[in-house]
Design an enzyme around this catalytic site. Structure first.
Site, PDB file in Angstrom:
ATOM      1  N   TYR A 125       0.813  -1.218   0.000  1.00 16.08           N
ATOM      2  CA  TYR A 125       0.000   0.000   0.000  1.00 16.08           C
ATOM      3  C   TYR A 125       0.845   1.266   0.000  1.00 16.08           C
ATOM      4  O   TYR A 125       0.314   2.357   0.144  1.00 16.08           O
ATOM      5  CB  TYR A 125      -0.906   0.016   1.238  1.00 16.08           C
ATOM      6  CG  TYR A 125      -2.124  -0.852   1.101  1.00 16.08           C
ATOM      7  CD1 TYR A 125      -1.984  -2.220   0.943  1.00 16.08           C
ATOM      8  CD2 TYR A 125      -3.399  -0.310   1.122  1.00 16.08           C
ATOM      9  CE1 TYR A 125      -3.090  -3.031   0.815  1.00 16.08           C
ATOM     10  CE2 TYR A 125      -4.502  -1.123   0.986  1.00 16.08           C
ATOM     11  CZ  TYR A 125      -4.345  -2.482   0.835  1.00 16.08           C
ATOM     12  OH  TYR A 125      -5.444  -3.287   0.705  1.00 16.08           O
ATOM     13  N   LYS A 193       3.365 -14.459   5.255  1.00 15.98           N
ATOM     14  CA  LYS A 193       3.630 -15.451   4.204  1.00 15.98           C
ATOM     15  C   LYS A 193       5.153 -15.583   4.092  1.00 15.98           C
ATOM     16  O   LYS A 193       5.740 -15.415   3.015  1.00 15.98           O
ATOM     17  CB  LYS A 193       2.972 -14.952   2.891  1.00 15.98           C
ATOM     18  CG  LYS A 193       2.975 -15.945   1.759  1.00 15.98           C
ATOM     19  CD  LYS A 193       1.903 -17.004   1.860  1.00 15.98           C
ATOM     20  CE  LYS A 193       2.088 -18.038   0.779  1.00 15.98           C
ATOM     21  NZ  LYS A 193       1.196 -19.188   0.899  1.00 15.98           N
ATOM     22  N   ASP A 227      -2.643 -17.965   4.221  1.00 23.21           N
ATOM     23  CA  ASP A 227      -3.653 -18.808   3.550  1.00 23.21           C
ATOM     24  C   ASP A 227      -4.265 -19.787   4.545  1.00 23.21           C
ATOM     25  O   ASP A 227      -5.483 -19.980   4.599  1.00 23.21           O
ATOM     26  CB  ASP A 227      -3.076 -19.522   2.314  1.00 23.21           C
ATOM     27  CG  ASP A 227      -1.625 -19.946   2.470  1.00 23.21           C
ATOM     28  OD1 ASP A 227      -1.004 -19.566   3.483  1.00 23.21           O
ATOM     29  OD2 ASP A 227      -1.105 -20.655   1.599  1.00 23.21           O
ATOM     30  N   ASP A 251      -6.053  -5.984   5.430  1.00 28.65           N
ATOM     31  CA  ASP A 251      -7.219  -5.484   4.699  1.00 28.65           C
ATOM     32  C   ASP A 251      -8.132  -6.655   4.313  1.00 28.65           C
ATOM     33  O   ASP A 251      -9.346  -6.636   4.541  1.00 28.65           O
ATOM     34  CB  ASP A 251      -6.723  -4.748   3.448  1.00 28.65           C
ATOM     35  CG  ASP A 251      -7.814  -3.901   2.826  1.00 28.65           C
ATOM     36  OD1 ASP A 251      -8.884  -3.749   3.446  1.00 28.65           O
ATOM     37  OD2 ASP A 251      -7.603  -3.402   1.707  1.00 28.65           O
TER      38      ASP A 251
END
Ligand code: NAD
Length: 362
Positions: A125, A193, A227, A251
């Site tokens: 972002y 991740k 995930d 988000d």
């Protein structure tokens, strides 16, 4: 008693309607607020040539407390997100999104009471982007292949940069632990991740573990790959407590969790910096409902509950939250999205739901 000045940014789309509903509910708590209304977004862009005029930033910087309705961001092209710009300009580094399941809300679960802490200032972002085929993108690709000969890219890629720093990670993870302590929570879960993005998410995880050591014996710590976290949250959300995430995952997971507690119409939020805070619902401007008196004002009203609590008006916050909870539990004077059948003709409008909440406070 002097009035507390609060900046109000009504936003666009459904923003002005849910903002007005929120404003009326806050006034009805009896807290003495002087609203300073300033405008940002596409309509003001047409008048002033910028979607974020200086008076908006000045007002928030002066009053230190603000609440805003959602603002539309053009997709793909056009001006950059006003929401992201406000968070960056004011260094509102922590996005706090409690996800609480209220009785009366239709959900596959009985109890959910999560707090999401999202980093607000960096990650993908950051707005550091290069369009495909531009001289800048080409130079960058050339430089990357010089620095890392193994880097393989298809020709002329568009590039977005993902900075994750020790400073911002330390700050947000500390904020998550302090939030856990303040709210009598037991555990913080860091979401990442790091198995794939070993540098950026790897740093996030390493720093989170370092910060967690300072809270050993007080607050438990664990980590999850994003995930896997997504699957766990839709199967066993009650096993989680406070989640801390980099900007992008934060988000996405916020919307997932909003879905677990009745939808975006319910999910409140706060953007917090040092001595400054801006409150806003998780949802966007839902342009298709603009001006229809249809949108659910709950997320905006619960954002005001967070705001009242933040400024020390805890009794008023509790009174307003209790009134919202009573209306949700009763399930009668609620908007279409909270009815079992979305076409239920007994659903009320935005302003009528606010009327019912105000009445429940009396
Ligand atoms: P959205 O949150 O506006 O809408 C997603 C879905 O949820 C839609 O079906 C919508 O009708 C529904 N919904 C949202 N709020 C609701 C409410 N209060 N009551 C009932 N239903 C509600 O997300 P989007 O469609 O992806 O985005 C629309 C615009 O909002 C985009 O321009 C986006 O950039 C912007 N946006 C702004 C913010 C912000 O101001 N902080 C946040 C997210 C999206």
């Amino acid at each position: 008693m002097s009035k507390r000045k609060i900046t109000l940014i009504p936003g666009d789309g459904i923003g002005p309607e849910v903002s007005l509903a929120m404003q009326r509910c806050v006034d009805a708590t009896g807290v003495s607020v002087e609203w300073e209304t300033v405008h940002a977004g596409s309509e003001i862009m047409e008048k002033k040539g910028t979607p974020l005029p200086d008076d908006v930033l000045e007002s928030v910087k002066k009053n230190r407390i603000a609440i805003k309705g959602p603002i539309t961001t053009p997709v793909g092209s056009g001006f950059r997100s006003v929401n992201v710009a406000l968070r960056k300009e004011l260094d509102l580094y922590a996005c706090l999104r409690p996800c609480k399941l209220y009785p009366g809300i239709i959900s596959p679960f009985d109890k959910i009471n999560l707090i999401i802490v999202r980093e607000n200032t960096e990650d993908l972002y950051s707005g550091i982007e290069f369009d495909a085929g531009t001289a800048e993108a080409n130079t960058l690709v050339q430089k990357i292949t010089e620095l890392n000969p193994k880097a393989k890219m298809h020709p002329k890629p568009a590039i977005s940069i993902k900075p994750i720093s020790q400073f911002a990670t330390e700050r947000i993870v500390k904020f998550a632990f302090e939030t856990a302590i303040k709210n009598n929570r037991k555990k913080v879960t860091a979401v990442h991740k790091a198995n794939i993005m070993k540098c950026t998410d790897g740093l996030f995880l390493r720093v989170a573990k370092e910060v967690a050591r300072q809270y050993e014996g007080k607050i438990a710590f664990e980590d999850r790959i994003v995930d896997n976290m997504s699957m766990q949250l839709v199967q066993r959300p009650h096993e989680y407590d406070v989640l801390v995430l980099p900007n992008l995952y934060g988000d996405i997971i916020s919307d997932l969790c909003a879905g677990l507690i009745g939808g975006l119409g319910i999910a409140p939020g706060a953007n917090i910096g040092e001595g400054i805070a801006l409150f806003e619902a998780t949802h966007g401007s839902a342009p298709k409902y603009k001006g229809l008196n249809k949108a659910n004002p709950t997320a905006m009203i619960l954002s005001a509950v967070l705001m009242l609590d933040h400024i020390g008006e805890t009794k008023a916050a509790q009174k307003l939250e209790n009134a919202v909870a009573a209306i949700l539990k009763e399930g009668r004077s609620v908007t279409y999205d909270l009815k079992k059948d979305r076409n239920d003709s007994t659903a009320v409008g935005t302003s009528q739901m606010a009327d019912a909440i105000i009445k429940a406070m009396r």
